[in-house]
Each structure stands twice: as structure tokens, then as C-alpha cells.
Design a protein around this motif. Sequence first.
Motif, PDB file in Angstrom:
ATOM      1  N   GLU A  59       0.821  -1.214   0.000  1.00  0.00           N
ATOM      2  CA  GLU A  59       0.000   0.000   0.000  1.00  0.00           C
ATOM      3  C   GLU A  59       0.852   1.259   0.000  1.00  0.00           C
ATOM      4  O   GLU A  59       0.521   2.261  -0.639  1.00  0.00           O
ATOM      5  CB  GLU A  59      -0.940  -0.004   1.213  1.00  0.00           C
ATOM      6  CG  GLU A  59      -1.924  -1.161   1.256  1.00  0.00           C
ATOM      7  CD  GLU A  59      -2.819  -1.212   0.029  1.00  0.00           C
ATOM      8  OE1 GLU A  59      -3.062  -0.155  -0.592  1.00  0.00           O
ATOM      9  OE2 GLU A  59      -3.288  -2.326  -0.330  1.00  0.00           O
ATOM     10  N   ASN A  62       1.997   1.880  -3.514  1.00  0.00           N
ATOM     11  CA  ASN A  62       0.935   2.485  -4.330  1.00  0.00           C
ATOM     12  C   ASN A  62       0.776   3.971  -4.010  1.00  0.00           C
ATOM     13  O   ASN A  62       0.655   4.814  -4.908  1.00  0.00           O
ATOM     14  CB  ASN A  62      -0.388   1.762  -4.107  1.00  0.00           C
ATOM     15  CG  ASN A  62      -0.341   0.332  -4.623  1.00  0.00           C
ATOM     16  OD1 ASN A  62       0.423   0.029  -5.540  1.00  0.00           O
ATOM     17  ND2 ASN A  62      -1.143  -0.546  -4.043  1.00  0.00           N
ATOM     18  N   GLU A  63       0.765   4.298  -2.711  1.00  0.00           N
ATOM     19  CA  GLU A  63       0.605   5.705  -2.332  1.00  0.00           C
ATOM     20  C   GLU A  63       1.819   6.512  -2.762  1.00  0.00           C
ATOM     21  O   GLU A  63       1.695   7.681  -3.172  1.00  0.00           O
ATOM     22  CB  GLU A  63       0.410   5.817  -0.814  1.00  0.00           C
ATOM     23  CG  GLU A  63       0.168   7.254  -0.363  1.00  0.00           C
ATOM     24  CD  GLU A  63      -0.106   7.352   1.129  1.00  0.00           C
ATOM     25  OE1 GLU A  63       0.024   8.479   1.671  1.00  0.00           O
ATOM     26  OE2 GLU A  63      -0.458   6.331   1.750  1.00  0.00           O
ATOM     27  N   SER A  67       1.423   9.681  -5.139  1.00  0.00           N
ATOM     28  CA  SER A  67       1.870  10.966  -4.588  1.00  0.00           C
ATOM     29  C   SER A  67       2.875  11.617  -5.526  1.00  0.00           C
ATOM     30  O   SER A  67       2.829  12.834  -5.770  1.00  0.00           O
ATOM     31  CB  SER A  67       2.486  10.758  -3.197  1.00  0.00           C
ATOM     32  OG  SER A  67       1.523  10.250  -2.305  1.00  0.00           O
ATOM     33  N   LEU A  81      -6.193   9.955  -4.645  1.00  0.00           N
ATOM     34  CA  LEU A  81      -5.130   9.912  -3.646  1.00  0.00           C
ATOM     35  C   LEU A  81      -5.691   9.626  -2.262  1.00  0.00           C
ATOM     36  O   LEU A  81      -5.095   8.902  -1.451  1.00  0.00           O
ATOM     37  CB  LEU A  81      -4.365  11.244  -3.650  1.00  0.00           C
ATOM     38  CG  LEU A  81      -3.053  11.284  -2.856  1.00  0.00           C
ATOM     39  CD1 LEU A  81      -2.101  10.206  -3.348  1.00  0.00           C
ATOM     40  CD2 LEU A  81      -2.415  12.664  -2.983  1.00  0.00           C
ATOM     41  N   VAL A  84      -6.331   5.875  -1.892  1.00  0.00           N
ATOM     42  CA  VAL A  84      -5.088   5.120  -1.657  1.00  0.00           C
ATOM     43  C   VAL A  84      -4.588   5.345  -0.243  1.00  0.00           C
ATOM     44  O   VAL A  84      -4.129   4.414   0.435  1.00  0.00           O
ATOM     45  CB  VAL A  84      -4.033   5.527  -2.699  1.00  0.00           C
ATOM     46  CG1 VAL A  84      -2.689   4.875  -2.361  1.00  0.00           C
ATOM     47  CG2 VAL A  84      -4.481   5.134  -4.088  1.00  0.00           C
ATOM     48  N   ARG A  85      -4.671   6.584   0.220  1.00  0.00           N
ATOM     49  CA  ARG A  85      -4.228   6.874   1.577  1.00  0.00           C
ATOM     50  C   ARG A  85      -5.085   6.121   2.603  1.00  0.00           C
ATOM     51  O   ARG A  85      -4.583   5.665   3.645  1.00  0.00           O
ATOM     52  CB  ARG A  85      -4.291   8.376   1.843  1.00  0.00           C
ATOM     53  CG  ARG A  85      -3.215   9.155   1.113  1.00  0.00           C
ATOM     54  CD  ARG A  85      -3.360  10.643   1.355  1.00  0.00           C
ATOM     55  NE  ARG A  85      -2.293  11.403   0.692  1.00  0.00           N
ATOM     56  CZ  ARG A  85      -2.219  12.739   0.686  1.00  0.00           C
ATOM     57  NH1 ARG A  85      -3.164  13.462   1.315  1.00  0.00           N
ATOM     58  NH2 ARG A  85      -1.219  13.339   0.078  1.00  0.00           N
ATOM     59  N   THR A  88      -3.809   2.680   2.783  1.00  0.00           N
ATOM     60  CA  THR A  88      -2.534   2.663   3.526  1.00  0.00           C
ATOM     61  C   THR A  88      -2.786   2.766   5.021  1.00  0.00           C
ATOM     62  O   THR A  88      -2.144   2.077   5.833  1.00  0.00           O
ATOM     63  CB  THR A  88      -1.633   3.817   3.062  1.00  0.00           C
ATOM     64  OG1 THR A  88      -1.424   3.704   1.653  1.00  0.00           O
ATOM     65  CG2 THR A  88      -0.289   3.768   3.777  1.00  0.00           C
ATOM     66  N   ARG A 130       2.404  13.417   3.757  1.00  0.00           N
ATOM     67  CA  ARG A 130       1.200  13.798   3.008  1.00  0.00           C
ATOM     68  C   ARG A 130       0.980  15.304   3.019  1.00  0.00           C
ATOM     69  O   ARG A 130       0.528  15.895   2.027  1.00  0.00           O
ATOM     70  CB  ARG A 130      -0.007  13.082   3.599  1.00  0.00           C
ATOM     71  CG  ARG A 130       0.009  11.582   3.364  1.00  0.00           C
ATOM     72  CD  ARG A 130      -1.012  10.860   4.231  1.00  0.00           C
ATOM     73  NE  ARG A 130      -1.001   9.417   3.980  1.00  0.00           N
ATOM     74  CZ  ARG A 130      -1.703   8.529   4.696  1.00  0.00           C
ATOM     75  NH1 ARG A 130      -2.461   8.963   5.721  1.00  0.00           N
ATOM     76  NH2 ARG A 130      -1.640   7.246   4.418  1.00  0.00           N
ATOM     77  N   TYR A 147       8.724   8.142   1.427  1.00  0.00           N
ATOM     78  CA  TYR A 147       7.950   6.899   1.465  1.00  0.00           C
ATOM     79  C   TYR A 147       8.869   5.667   1.488  1.00  0.00           C
ATOM     80  O   TYR A 147       8.553   4.648   2.111  1.00  0.00           O
ATOM     81  CB  TYR A 147       7.010   6.815   0.263  1.00  0.00           C
ATOM     82  CG  TYR A 147       5.743   7.617   0.416  1.00  0.00           C
ATOM     83  CD1 TYR A 147       4.726   7.174   1.256  1.00  0.00           C
ATOM     84  CD2 TYR A 147       5.547   8.816  -0.285  1.00  0.00           C
ATOM     85  CE1 TYR A 147       3.553   7.904   1.389  1.00  0.00           C
ATOM     86  CE2 TYR A 147       4.383   9.553  -0.153  1.00  0.00           C
ATOM     87  CZ  TYR A 147       3.381   9.089   0.686  1.00  0.00           C
ATOM     88  OH  TYR A 147       2.218   9.808   0.827  1.00  0.00           O
TER      89      TYR A 147
END
Length: 637
Positions: A59, A62-63, A67, A81, A84-85, A88, A130, A147
Motif C-alpha cells: 500500500e 501504491n501511495e 503521490s 489519492l 489510496v491513503r 494505507t 502527506r 515513502y
Amino acid sequence: MASRTIRFKLYALLSLPIVALVALWTFVTGYVVGDFFELRQATALYEQISAPAVALATEVQNERKLSAVALGKAVSQPEELAQVRDLTNKAATAFRLRATSLESKTITTPELGEAVNRVIGEIGRLRSIRRDVDGRTANRLQVVQAYSRITDAVYRLQDKLITVPEIELYQQAIGLQRIAHARDLMAREDSLISSAALAGALTHDEYEAIEVIAPNRWLLFSEGLAVLDGELRGPFEELLSSPRHGRVTELEKEIIETSRLPRDRSVWQHAAAEVGGEMDQLLVTRAKLLNDRADDAAGWIIMQIVIAGGLGLAAIVGAVVLSARLGRGLAQELGDLRLAAMDLAEVRLPQVVERLRKGESVDVETEAPPIPTTGTTLEITDVGRAFSTVQRTAVEAAVGEARLRQGFNRVFRNLARRNQSLVHRQLAQLDAMQRKTSEPGALEDLYRLDHLTTRMRRQSEGLVILSGATAGRTWRTPVTLMDVVRAAVAEVEDYRRIIVPPLPEARLTGSATADVTHLLAELLENATVFSPPNTPVRVQGEIVGRGYVIEIEDRGLGLQDLEREEINERLATPPEFDVADSEQLGLFVVSQLAARHGVKVTLSRSPFGGTTAVVLIPQTVLAEPEPEGVSAVRALE
């Protein structure tokens, strides 16, 4: 260590191989059981920590990509977004709950717990990352690197989760871990290249990062494949040799060689997504296959536990039964021999020696019969015969030693009596010469000879005492202790150093006068010999409740505590005379004389650093005070 019986030691000896067998059985069984529990622990770690950690890494990957893509667009896509967050966050919550659960804490080591806390700490930075993405306060590379720190922590955790005891399973797990890390590096490349494709170009820093990431990915991939066996490696090799993976590799090399994005930018995203998805699926299936292998290994270990434990336990029981039967028979034979040997050592031989000391005659044949033995063990029978021989030899040796000692005593006594006779005659002759001479110089020489002869008389009396007889000199009437001390001083070579102040009035019985005089002379001699020639030796006397105390104090170097304690022990309990111990004959004579009359002699430390001899004369050898008007002066020749 406390004394043990023969039976105990025999059983202990027989128990050694049994204990070794039990220890070996315990070690083998415990080792196998340990492997089983380690495998079960590895499975539990996979379910509780590894699987949630892998889901979290997926995850985060992916984020990370979305991002970076959002930063590459002019206008972000908050809805996509946000979804996806949310995924996560759910993965992070699941990891945190399962990795910190009570079940996980019971199987994690401190080192592993530290790695879990590091991942949790990196998860806590998501909000800050973020915020930078939403505010566009960080560039694409910075966000990807931020990340990536989370995924790096996850893969470091994964390295510590590989705890399977079997080396083959361990190597396969390491290989899969290398490939998983290579997959994460590919995802980082995808994030940078995809976002740069939207922005139109790679920055210099992004290009340098890709230039480092791509070779590391190839290296990790090749290392992982080299470790895996055929079943696990086959699907990865197919993917590696496929055109789609070859296309991804060609695009990587093109970017590195040209320092810019490929001409057809959409080709990268399609190829990377296809290869990445396939690799994710392969990692999941291969990990499950490896976990199944661990379960199969645990089942085989259980079978080994049953086989090894059962056979080993049967062998131990058989060894115990056989050892018990053998040990019981040997213990009985040794016990009978022990009783016979103890009777010989503690009863019969001491009785024989005591009779010999008393001068009784002993028949060797009667007092040393053969020792009976029971049983059929050849060695024990031989030991019994050897004890019989030793018994006979010991009795014969004791008889011979008693006769030799009696002969020595007679020789000492005869020589001493002859010397005593000559010394008495010499003293009488010197006394006559002193009466006939009035010239001062001659009188002084005669007095020196008289003093020397007196010392010779004391040495002769010492020989008589060593032989066990009495000195010979006696007095019919009591003598004052002052005269006894003066007579003892006169028998000492360095008598001028001895200071004798007036002593309290007391009298000694005539039968004890000679022995007490000799005892004090020996102590005074030691005090003068073992102290510097320029220091005095003081004599003090005092009447006490239990008799009369005379203290002889010197100013020498004194004795060590241990040596003084040993001498006091010998003075309190006189040992049997040993011809080999000729260095302390004076102390032996003192101990014999003291024991004869109940006198107590003790050595202590002097306040001046030397030694003080304390002589306690009991009331039993003190006479009644002399009536007034009767002279207390007695001649002590």
C-alpha cells in the motif's frame, strides 16, 4: 565434599552412563523439539507480523507512486489519492495491532521488537509526508525517498523475521526477501519515471537516483534467484526471460545511458505495471509455498520426536534396570568388605597398638586373623586378602616399633642417669672447691663452672623426661616460688638479662619443685634465645583464684598467629614423642612436665611485640602458707 557410602558411590558410578544417556536423549529430543517450536514460531511470525508488513509495504508503494504522480501534474487528484491513503491507513492500523498484540510479544525478541517499533515510527511520519505532498512543499524525489524510508524499515524487519532453523528453508526465505526488495526498487523507479513523464522531464537528482536504483535492483534480483531452488526459482526465471521484463530493462538502460525519459513515455508505465503486478503475485504464491514447506518440516520433526523419544526412553529404562541389579550385588560385597575393614582399622588395630604402648605382649597370629570376604567378585576377594596381609604387616610393624621405642627410651634413660650421676658429682666437687677458695677471681671462675654444670644437669633431666621417667630430684618440704624462679634463672645461660622482681609469697610442694623449676628454665631459655641480646626478659608472678600465675615476657620478634596457635595446641595436649622432631625438644619437655602436674602453659603476644609465656600453677601443687617465724629459704641443689 561430605563422605559418601560405598553403595552411594557405586550407584553414582553406574549412573554416569545412564545420566549420559539421559542427557544425550534429552539433548537430541530437546534439539528436535526446539526445531519444531522454532518452525512454529516462524509460522506465527509470518502470520502476525510478516504478512501485515508485506501488505503495508504494498500500500505504501501504491501511495508513493500516486503521490509522485500528483506532484508531476499541474492539478492533483485528491479523490484518487485519498482512497489510496485510506488503504494505507488501514494496512498501517492492521500492522500496528497485530505486531503489538500479546501473541506477537510472546514470540518476538528484543531485536525484533526494536525493528517493529522502527516501522511503527516510520508510519507515524505519513502525516508529515502527506502534508508536504498536498502543500507541494517537497519535490518528487524527496517524496519518493520519504515513502521509501517506510518500505526500507519494513524490509529490514523482514530480514529479522527469517528465523527458521533448517538451513535450506532459511536460504529460500532469504532469496525471496532479496527479490521482494528488488521489487520495491522497481516500484521506486516507476514512481519517479511515471511522475516525470507527466511533468515532461527528469530532474538531474531524479536521474542520479535512477542510476543507483536500477543496478541495485538487478543485483538483488540475481542474488535472490541464485539462492532459490528449482521450484521457487522457475516462475521468476520465466518472468526474467519474458519480453515484457526485457522491455522494462531496456527502458531502464536507455534512461541511464541518455539521461532522459524514453521517447515513448507510455510504454514504460504499461510495462512496469505489468511486470510489477506479476512479480507481486509470484512473491505471494512463493511465500505461501515456502510457508507450507515449513509446516511439512514441522510434521516430520514431530515424527522424529516420537521415534527418538520412544527408543531413547526404552533404552534408558533397560539401562536403569540392568545397572540396579548389578549395583545391588556389588554394593553388598563391598559393604561386607567395608565392615571388615572398619573393624580392623577402628577396633582391632587400635586395641593392639594401645596394648603395645602399655607394654603388654601381643601374639601376631591371634591378633591378625584373615579377613573374611563374601561374594564371587575376584577383585573384591583379592582386596580382602590384601587387607589381611596389610593387617598382619601392620601388627608386626607396631610390635617392632613398640620394641624399638622401648629400646630408645631405655638408652635415653641409661645415658641420662649416667650423666646425672656425673653432673651431681661435679656439682658436689665444685661446691667443695668454692668453700675452700676465698680468692675472688677463682670464685668467679668456679661460679661459672657451677652455672654451666647446672645447665648440663637440666639437659640430662630433659633426656630422662623424653624417655618417660621422672627427673629424679625431689624435695621433702615445700619451697617458695621465689626460690623456684631463682633456681630456674640460674639454669639459663644468659641469666643476667632476666629481671625477677619480688613475687607474692607462695609455696610449691616438694614433689613438683624439680619439674616446675625445669619447666620455667626451658621457657626462660627460649625467651633469652629468641630475643635481642640487649633486651631484658621480665618475670612476674601473681596469685589468682585458680592458683598462681607466672608471666615470662620477652621483647623479640614474636610468633606468627598460626605458629603460636600450633604451639599452644601442643602445650595443651602433649603429642607422643617423635624422634624426627628434634627442633622443639624444649617445648616437648615443657608440655610433658605441665601435663604431669596439671600446669597450664599458654603463649600470647607481648605488648612489646615479643612473646609472653603464661604459666598457671594450679592449687593442687601449691602448699599451705609457711607459719610465721619459720624461714622459707631452702637450698635447691
